[in-house]
Design a protein around this motif. Structure first.
Motif, short mmCIF file in Angstrom:
data_model
loop_
_atom_site.label_atom_id
_atom_site.label_comp_id
_atom_site.label_asym_id
_atom_site.label_seq_id
_atom_site.Cartn_x
_atom_site.Cartn_y
_atom_site.Cartn_z
N ALA A 180 0.83 -1.20 0.00
CA ALA A 180 0.00 0.00 0.00
C ALA A 180 0.86 1.25 0.00
O ALA A 180 0.59 2.22 -0.72
N GLY A 181 1.92 1.25 0.81
CA GLY A 181 2.82 2.40 0.85
C GLY A 181 3.53 2.61 -0.47
O GLY A 181 3.65 3.74 -0.96
N GLY A 182 4.00 1.51 -1.09
CA GLY A 182 4.70 1.64 -2.37
C GLY A 182 3.82 2.19 -3.47
O GLY A 182 4.22 3.09 -4.22
N ALA A 183 2.60 1.67 -3.58
CA ALA A 183 1.68 2.16 -4.62
C ALA A 183 1.28 3.60 -4.36
O ALA A 183 1.25 4.44 -5.28
N GLY A 184 0.98 3.92 -3.11
CA GLY A 184 0.56 5.28 -2.77
C GLY A 184 1.65 6.30 -3.03
O GLY A 184 1.39 7.42 -3.50
N LEU A 185 2.91 5.92 -2.76
CA LEU A 185 4.04 6.83 -2.99
C LEU A 185 4.16 7.17 -4.47
O LEU A 185 4.26 8.36 -4.85
N THR A 186 4.18 6.17 -5.31
CA THR A 186 4.38 6.42 -6.75
C THR A 186 3.26 7.26 -7.34
O THR A 186 3.51 8.21 -8.10
N LEU A 187 2.03 6.95 -6.99
CA LEU A 187 0.90 7.71 -7.52
C LEU A 187 0.90 9.15 -7.03
O LEU A 187 0.68 10.09 -7.82
N SER A 188 1.18 9.35 -5.75
CA SER A 188 1.17 10.71 -5.19
C SER A 188 2.33 11.54 -5.73
O SER A 188 2.16 12.72 -6.06
N ALA A 189 3.51 10.94 -5.83
CA ALA A 189 4.68 11.67 -6.34
C ALA A 189 4.48 12.05 -7.79
O ALA A 189 4.92 13.13 -8.23
N THR A 190 3.83 11.20 -8.56
CA THR A 190 3.53 11.52 -9.96
C THR A 190 2.64 12.75 -10.05
O THR A 190 2.89 13.67 -10.84
N ALA A 191 1.60 12.78 -9.23
CA ALA A 191 0.72 13.95 -9.22
C ALA A 191 1.46 15.20 -8.77
O ALA A 191 1.22 16.30 -9.29
N MET A 192 2.38 15.05 -7.83
CA MET A 192 3.12 16.19 -7.29
C MET A 192 3.93 16.92 -8.36
O MET A 192 3.96 18.15 -8.40
N ILE A 193 4.61 16.16 -9.22
CA ILE A 193 5.48 16.81 -10.20
C ILE A 193 4.78 17.08 -11.53
O ILE A 193 5.28 17.84 -12.36
N ALA A 194 3.61 16.45 -11.73
CA ALA A 194 2.91 16.63 -13.00
C ALA A 194 1.98 17.84 -13.00
O ALA A 194 1.74 18.45 -14.05
N THR A 195 1.48 18.21 -11.84
CA THR A 195 0.47 19.26 -11.77
C THR A 195 1.06 20.66 -11.91
O THR A 195 2.23 20.89 -11.59
#
Length: 399
Positions: A275-290
């Motif tokens: 859960a931590g691994g999936a949540g990290l990748t998805l959140s970090a993607t949104a962080m730098i893409a927005t």
């Protein structure tokens, strides 16, 4: 009280290591200007020198521990952390990098020695809490540096004085450790022949688990180091990168607490890790893409939370393997950190070199975020050391 004092000293030493590392990363423009060294790849060598030292130091940790014992070995680790401040007196960039090597070597030894001390002093039910606290040591030093570096730089007048301040504090901790610490038996506390059997590096290298564990973590480590060592050198985010770093670190403290609670209450380890691994990748993607500051800050908080949520479970998992001893856990985590930092160094070099060659600085951030998926993907190769809720209830009922 001895175990509490020892724990506080270990935590503080590693937090100072982190603060010195991160402060050096934040001050990279000033340091580069002092030595006339420019370029993104050159800038990354301040952190790469530390990670290279950690590769060697982590592997050497078990040998040093056997030769010196925990009291002398950890004292040597703290003194090496203090030696990282000697770069304040360097007359060349190579001299600065040598001091970073000493700092990295000290940090490498220190983090490996957390595990045999925890295994010796704390009962199984206490270890998730202590492991979670220790997992926050680097984050604590990181946050300290992020919040105070600019203020301390103005107060002390130069980056040299700031780095030397951390060195002086570490040297003081080394003295306190020497006065308070004691040696611990490395073969464990039982006469069980399996637990008493020596566990050497060659045995560790032959165990597939000792390879899968760092392969799972190396991408997260790369993403984490990129946040404070690489992101501040980029100007491609919706908000100032140092603000994103601070938000991630602060949220990571919350994630650490959540990880401690989750690991103590849930009997299984792998669901938390995934859960931590999936949540990290998805959140970090949104962080730098927005391009929205609000979304960037929110995503940074979630990324920091998920980055540290699984750390307690990840560190506790090897301690729950059958036949664990202080000597074996030292080898396991020596390999864990050495392999993790080895791959991280290669990834950092590759990402920054690609960014320099392509002229697309943001590509380095995208590579770092993509690599964070390693935790989720490789977790399917890790064993489950926890017990199912039904089994646990059955055992309790029979007891």
């Amino acid at each position: 009280m001895r175990r509490i004092i020892v724990e506080v000293l270990m935590f503080s030493a590693y937090a100072l290591f982190a603060a010195s590392w991160v402060a050096g990363a934040i001050l990279t423009p000033e340091i580069q200007q002092s030595f006339a060294q420019m370029g993104l790849a050159n800038a990354s060598w301040g952190s790469n020198a530390i990670t290279l030292a950690k590769i060697l130091g982590n592997l050497a940790a078990a040998i040093v521990l056997v030769k010196l014992g925990i009291r002398y070995a950890f004292a040597a680790a703290i003194l090496l952390i203090a030696a990282g401040g000697l770069g304040a007196f360097a007359d060349s960039y190579n001299g600065w990098l040598l001091s970073r090597l000493a700092l990295g070597l000290g940090g490498a030894l220190a983090i490996v020695y957390f595990n045999p001390v925890v295994l010796h002093y704390f009962r199984p039910g206490e270890r998730p809490v202590v492991n979670g606290i220790n997992a926050a040591a680097f984050n604590t030093g990181n946050l300290l540096a992020l919040l105070t570096t600019s203020v301390l730089l103005q107060w002390l007048g130069s980056w040299e004085n700031l780095i030397f301040l951390y060195s002086t504090m570490a040297a003081s901790l080394a003295l306190l450790w020497w006065l308070c610490a004691e040696s611990i038996p490395l073969a464990g506390s039982t006469a069980d022949s399996e637990r008493a059997r020596p566990y050497r590096l060659r045995e560790g290298l032959a165990d597939p688990f000792n390879w899968w564990l760092p392969l799972a973590y190396c991408g997260v480590l790369f993403c984490y180091i990129a946040v404070f060592a690489l992101f501040p050198l980029l100007d491609t985010f919706a908000v100032q990168s140092t603000h994103l770093s601070a938000v991630m670190i602060a949220a990571g403290m919350v994630g650490t607490v959540a990880g401690i609670v989750t690991t103590k209450r849930l009997p299984m380890r792998l669901p938390v890790i995934r859960a931590g691994g999936a949540g990290l990748t998805l959140s970090a993607t949104a962080m730098i893409a927005t391009s929205s500051p609000t979304i960037a800050y929110s995503a940074a908080a979630m990324a920091g939370f998920f980055m540290f949520l699984p750390m307690t479970a990840l560190v506790t998992l090897p301690q729950e393997l059958p036949g664990m001893t202080p000597a074996r856990i030292t080898v396991i985590f020596g390999m864990f950190w050495s392999i993790s930092y080895g791959i991280e160094t290669l990834l950092m070099w590759s990402a920054t070199s690609f960014a320099d060659a392509s002229g697309i600085a943001a590509s380095a951030a995208w590579i770092a975020v993509a690599c964070s998926a390693s935790l989720f993907v490789v977790s399917f190769k890790l064993p489950e050391t926890g017990t199912s809720a039904n089994t646990e209830r059955s055992v309790n009922a029979n007891t």
